[in-house]
Design an enzyme around this catalytic site. Structure first.
Site, mmCIF file in Angstrom:
data_model
loop_
_atom_site.group_PDB
_atom_site.id
_atom_site.type_symbol
_atom_site.label_atom_id
_atom_site.label_comp_id
_atom_site.label_asym_id
_atom_site.label_seq_id
_atom_site.Cartn_x
_atom_site.Cartn_y
_atom_site.Cartn_z
ATOM 1 N N ARG A 12 0.760 -1.062 0.019
ATOM 2 C CA ARG A 12 0.054 0.011 -0.074
ATOM 3 C C ARG A 12 0.945 1.138 0.059
ATOM 4 O O ARG A 12 1.481 1.376 0.952
ATOM 5 C CB ARG A 12 -0.939 0.174 1.287
ATOM 6 C CG ARG A 12 -1.951 1.237 1.117
ATOM 7 C CD ARG A 12 -3.059 1.094 2.141
ATOM 8 N NE ARG A 12 -2.728 1.366 3.562
ATOM 9 C CZ ARG A 12 -3.251 1.427 4.586
ATOM 10 N NH1 ARG A 12 -4.508 1.082 4.343
ATOM 11 N NH2 ARG A 12 -2.798 1.895 5.694
ATOM 12 N N SER A 44 -12.655 -4.055 -0.420
ATOM 13 C CA SER A 44 -13.217 -3.402 0.918
ATOM 14 C C SER A 44 -14.734 -3.432 0.836
ATOM 15 O O SER A 44 -15.267 -2.610 0.227
ATOM 16 C CB SER A 44 -12.383 -2.253 1.266
ATOM 17 O OG SER A 44 -11.050 -2.491 1.443
ATOM 18 N N LYS A 84 -5.844 4.379 9.064
ATOM 19 C CA LYS A 84 -6.620 4.923 7.937
ATOM 20 C C LYS A 84 -7.804 5.702 8.401
ATOM 21 O O LYS A 84 -8.804 5.180 8.735
ATOM 22 C CB LYS A 84 -7.103 3.711 7.224
ATOM 23 C CG LYS A 84 -7.613 4.105 5.576
ATOM 24 C CD LYS A 84 -7.840 2.632 4.754
ATOM 25 C CE LYS A 84 -8.039 3.161 3.475
ATOM 26 N NZ LYS A 84 -9.107 3.726 3.219
#
Length: 205
Positions: A37, A106, A135
């Site tokens: 990521r 997700s 996040k």
């Protein structure tokens, strides 16, 4: 798809550690999946990192997933890509990358989970299960109960994510998660390999 311990790399959370170093140490500790990521680097840099991590994952017989960037995933011959609700639509990604290429999605609701399975997702990333600072835009925590509800509604694997620690991982697995995605509890540890090993051991008991 065998899930197990799913580690997401993040250089911002682990200053001084590169994506490659995080991947290497996590794999040595028993991680089964590594997700790259990275939202700051350009495509050329990201491709080079992806190639290194793909090589590491092959050596450990683990899967390599790229977050968001289907182009980088395909170019590096990664095992798959992980898409958020605001990323490239799953149906479009599947046209570009037929199976056995893995596409994870997700989800934060039962409706999103059912739709993702119907459209061809290979696994679901469900969360955030617990509060997390990893996040900021992840939304409110859904708790293990949503894992249990989604487990009853879909047949594909569930990877739980968000605020998962050694103390609460057992509850998440008991709720029906097939795997757990861990970020800060592993990569912020002074010994990433040892932290990974503790989670990996927990999952095989």
């Amino acid at each position: 798809m065998d899930c197990g311990l799913y580690i997401i790399t993040d250089e911002i959370l682990a200053p001084g550690c590169s994506h490659i170093q995080i991947a290497r140490e996590s794999l040595s500790g028993g991680a089964k999946i590594i997700q790259l990521r990275e939202k700051r680097r350009n495509g050329r840099e990201l491709y080079a990192i992806a190639m290194e991590i793909r090589s590491l994952c092959s050596r450990y017989n683990a899967r390599f997933i790229v977050n968001d960037r289907l182009d980088i995933a395909l170019a590096s011959q990664a095992d798959g890509v992980h898409l958020g609700q605001d990323d490239l639509p799953l149906s479009a990604a599947r046209r570009l990358a037929p199976r056995p290429f893995i596409i994870g999605v997700s989800v934060g609701t039962v409706e999103e989970a059912v739709r993702a399975e119907r459209e061809g997702a290979d696994y679901l990333g469900v969360g955030p299960v617990y509060p997390t600072g990893t996040k900021p835009d992840a939304g409110p925590p859904v708790g293990p109960e949503l894992i249990r509800i989604i487990r009853a509604a879909v047949t594909i694997p569930i990877v739980a994510i968000g605020g998962i620690t050694l103390s609460n991982a057992g509850d998440v697995l008991a709720a029906g998660a097939d795997g757990i995605a861990v970020i800060s509890a592993v990569i912020c540890s002074p010994d990433i390999a040892a932290a990974s090993r503790k989670f990996a051991d927990l999952m095989v008991r």
